[in-house]
Design a protein around this motif. Structure first.
Motif, mmCIF file in Angstrom:
data_model
loop_
_atom_site.group_PDB
_atom_site.id
_atom_site.type_symbol
_atom_site.label_atom_id
_atom_site.label_comp_id
_atom_site.label_asym_id
_atom_site.label_seq_id
_atom_site.Cartn_x
_atom_site.Cartn_y
_atom_site.Cartn_z
ATOM 1 N N LEU A 135 69.467 38.360 25.445
ATOM 2 C CA LEU A 135 68.099 38.872 25.449
ATOM 3 C C LEU A 135 67.722 39.454 24.097
ATOM 4 O O LEU A 135 66.555 39.348 23.663
ATOM 5 C CB LEU A 135 67.949 39.934 26.544
ATOM 6 N N ALA A 136 68.686 40.068 23.404
ATOM 7 C CA ALA A 136 68.405 40.565 22.058
ATOM 8 C C ALA A 136 68.075 39.415 21.107
ATOM 9 O O ALA A 136 67.188 39.542 20.245
ATOM 10 C CB ALA A 136 69.600 41.357 21.536
ATOM 11 N N TRP A 139 64.541 38.331 21.942
ATOM 12 C CA TRP A 139 63.603 39.328 21.431
ATOM 13 C C TRP A 139 63.422 39.192 19.918
ATOM 14 O O TRP A 139 62.299 39.246 19.406
ATOM 15 C CB TRP A 139 64.128 40.721 21.773
ATOM 16 N N THR A 140 64.515 39.005 19.202
ATOM 17 C CA THR A 140 64.436 38.871 17.748
ATOM 18 C C THR A 140 63.631 37.641 17.344
ATOM 19 O O THR A 140 62.778 37.699 16.450
ATOM 20 C CB THR A 140 65.846 38.795 17.149
ATOM 21 N N VAL A 143 59.807 38.258 18.201
ATOM 22 C CA VAL A 143 59.170 39.265 17.357
ATOM 23 C C VAL A 143 59.036 38.769 15.920
ATOM 24 O O VAL A 143 58.025 39.051 15.246
ATOM 25 C CB VAL A 143 59.965 40.582 17.422
ATOM 26 N N VAL A 150 55.286 42.647 20.016
ATOM 27 C CA VAL A 150 56.544 43.369 20.151
ATOM 28 C C VAL A 150 56.550 44.247 21.405
ATOM 29 O O VAL A 150 57.573 44.337 22.103
ATOM 30 C CB VAL A 150 56.806 44.212 18.873
ATOM 31 N N VAL A 153 56.841 41.881 24.555
ATOM 32 C CA VAL A 153 58.171 41.267 24.599
ATOM 33 C C VAL A 153 59.214 42.296 25.013
ATOM 34 O O VAL A 153 60.099 42.015 25.844
ATOM 35 C CB VAL A 153 58.511 40.646 23.232
ATOM 36 N N THR A 154 59.115 43.492 24.472
ATOM 37 C CA THR A 154 60.084 44.538 24.801
ATOM 38 C C THR A 154 60.002 44.912 26.273
ATOM 39 O O THR A 154 61.028 45.029 26.957
ATOM 40 C CB THR A 154 59.848 45.775 23.923
ATOM 41 N N LEU A 157 61.356 41.890 28.548
ATOM 42 C CA LEU A 157 62.798 41.667 28.489
ATOM 43 C C LEU A 157 63.585 42.870 29.011
ATOM 44 O O LEU A 157 64.640 42.701 29.620
ATOM 45 C CB LEU A 157 63.213 41.338 27.051
ATOM 46 N N ILE A 244 54.873 37.251 28.755
ATOM 47 C CA ILE A 244 54.782 37.100 27.300
ATOM 48 C C ILE A 244 53.766 36.025 26.932
ATOM 49 O O ILE A 244 52.952 36.197 26.002
ATOM 50 C CB ILE A 244 56.169 36.772 26.729
#
Length: 406
Positions: A135-136, A139-140, A143, A150, A153-154, A157, A244
């Motif tokens: 998931l990180a 997210w990266t 973003v 952001v 998305v944050t 997730l 999203i």
């Protein structure tokens, strides 16, 4: 909430962490403990590299989708994370140490503290670490491609990660409850065995409908894909990706609705987990000890109470059959396979040899019983030798009862 972060609760958390640290240090005093530590380090390194590779791959995929404006395909990246998060604990269950956190209930802990410790312990599972890395990565990638999303998305997730964590802990909590008693273990075993039997039935169904599938039109295939997309859009991965996508299109209300649906899924998983842990907190202790039997059940149980030792052995065999899921499966499975193998028409192999092959398959289970009629007794066979009756009185009903019952 105040009880969960009170001074006493924080002291309990510190004591739990110190206990785990002391257990690790004490285990290093033995050669076996050193080998286990080395194996654990290698395992952590392997899974860390695997998680990093998957996270980087998912990050690049999310970046491409966001850069090309194809966020509607984002669930294709989130669904694998769900499967990874839920299936990894099953695959590594035999390689990791299982800690029964119910032992914490021996100490004066509040229910909130016990629930928090149960969830925090799940954060350090391999599945949670791998899922968090994946998931990180997503997210990266999102973003970096669209920084203005952001916040959405944050939120999406993080809510999806909370749902996965609660779902995993809830499944394991209820599995521990079901596996604590013999009857529920037998039911789960029967379900698993019949799932295996059902998988065997997929082969003839596949070949029976292979010609029909080849004649499917393009429109039918598109209709099936649209139906699958509508179904997955109301499930947690579809809701996370949909929130999203809708936020990127400027539909904030729809994005909030998707986040609300995802929160409801997490709330449902958390409620089921809380229901199970609340029962444990109130003192529920499941085991193999016999429960109290109602008087009416005792009366009904005497329906097989025949006079003499032969009746006692026959009653024992019938009770063995009623309580053994494996024996019930061996009784039903040959009949189902006989039906499957006997189907068909024309001059095919199934039509000509299906019935004799099915009958032979049905009798396979009886050969083992004929030559090992007392194999299921185990250590209890010594009771037969201590009984003041002739052994043929025991052996005759045992053999006939096994063959007839099956």
């Amino acid at each position: 909430m105040a009880v969960m972060i009170s001074v006493a609760a924080r002291g309990q958390y510190a004591a739990l962490a110190e206990m785990r640290w002391r257990m690790l240090l004490n285990s290093l005093r033995t050669r076996r403990g050193n080998f286990e530590l080395a194996a654990r380090i290698l395992g952590i390194g392997f899974f860390s590299l695997l998680g990093l590779a998957m996270g980087i791959g998912l990050g690049f995929g999310a970046f491409e989708f966001a850069s090309d404006g194809k966020l509607q395909f984002l669930p294709f990246l989130i669904w694998p994370v769900l499967f990874l998060w839920q299936l990894t604990p099953v695959m590594v269950a035999s390689f990791q140490e299982h800690v029964d956190l119910s032992v914490l209930l021996r100490f004066p802990v509040s229910f909130g503290s016990y629930l928090l410790q149960y969830l925090v312990y799940g954060l350090f599972d391999i599945s949670s670490i791998l899922g968090g890395i994946c998931l990180a990565g997503i997210w990266t990638g999102l973003v970096c491609a669209q920084p203005h999303l952001v916040a959405w998305v944050t939120l999406a997730l993080v809510a999806f990660a909370a749902f996965n964590l609660l779902l995993t802990r809830m499944i394991f909590a209820w599995l521990d409850r079901w596996l604590a008693q013999r009857r529920t273990r037998e039911i789960l075993g029967m379900v698993f065995l019949f799932l295996i039997l059902g998988a065997q039935l997929l082969n003839p169904v596949y070949y029976q409908h292979s010609g029909h599938r080849s004649r499917m039109t393009r429109s039918a295939t598109v209709h099936a894909l649209h139906t699958a997309d509508r179904v997955q859009s109301v499930l947690p991965p579809g809701l996370a990706g949909g929130a999203i996508h809708e936020a990127a299109g400027g539909y904030e209300i729809k994005a909030l609705a998707s986040l609300g649906g995802l929160a409801l899924y997490a709330l449902a998983a958390g409620a089921l987990l809380g229901l199970r842990l609340r029962a444990e907190y109130r003192g529920e202790s499941l085991g193999e000890a016999p429960q109290r039997v109602a008087k009416a059940e005792v009366t009904r149980g005497k329906a097989f109470d025949f006079a003499g030792p032969i009746g006692a052995v026959v009653e024992k065999e019938l009770r063995y059959l009623a309580r053994s899921g494996v024996l019930l499966y061996s009784l039903v499975a040959p009949l189902i396979m006989l039906f499957v193998l006997g189907r068909g028409g024309g001059a095919s192999f199934a039509a000509r040899y299906g019935l004799p092959v099915g009958v032979a398959y049905g009798f396979l289970g009886l050969t083992r019983l004929v030559y090992n009629s007392l194999g299921g007794e185990g250590p209890g066979i010594q009771l037969y030798f201590l009984s003041p009756i002739r052994f043929r009185t025991i052996l005759l009903p045992t053999m006939t009862g096994k063959v007839v019952a099956r």
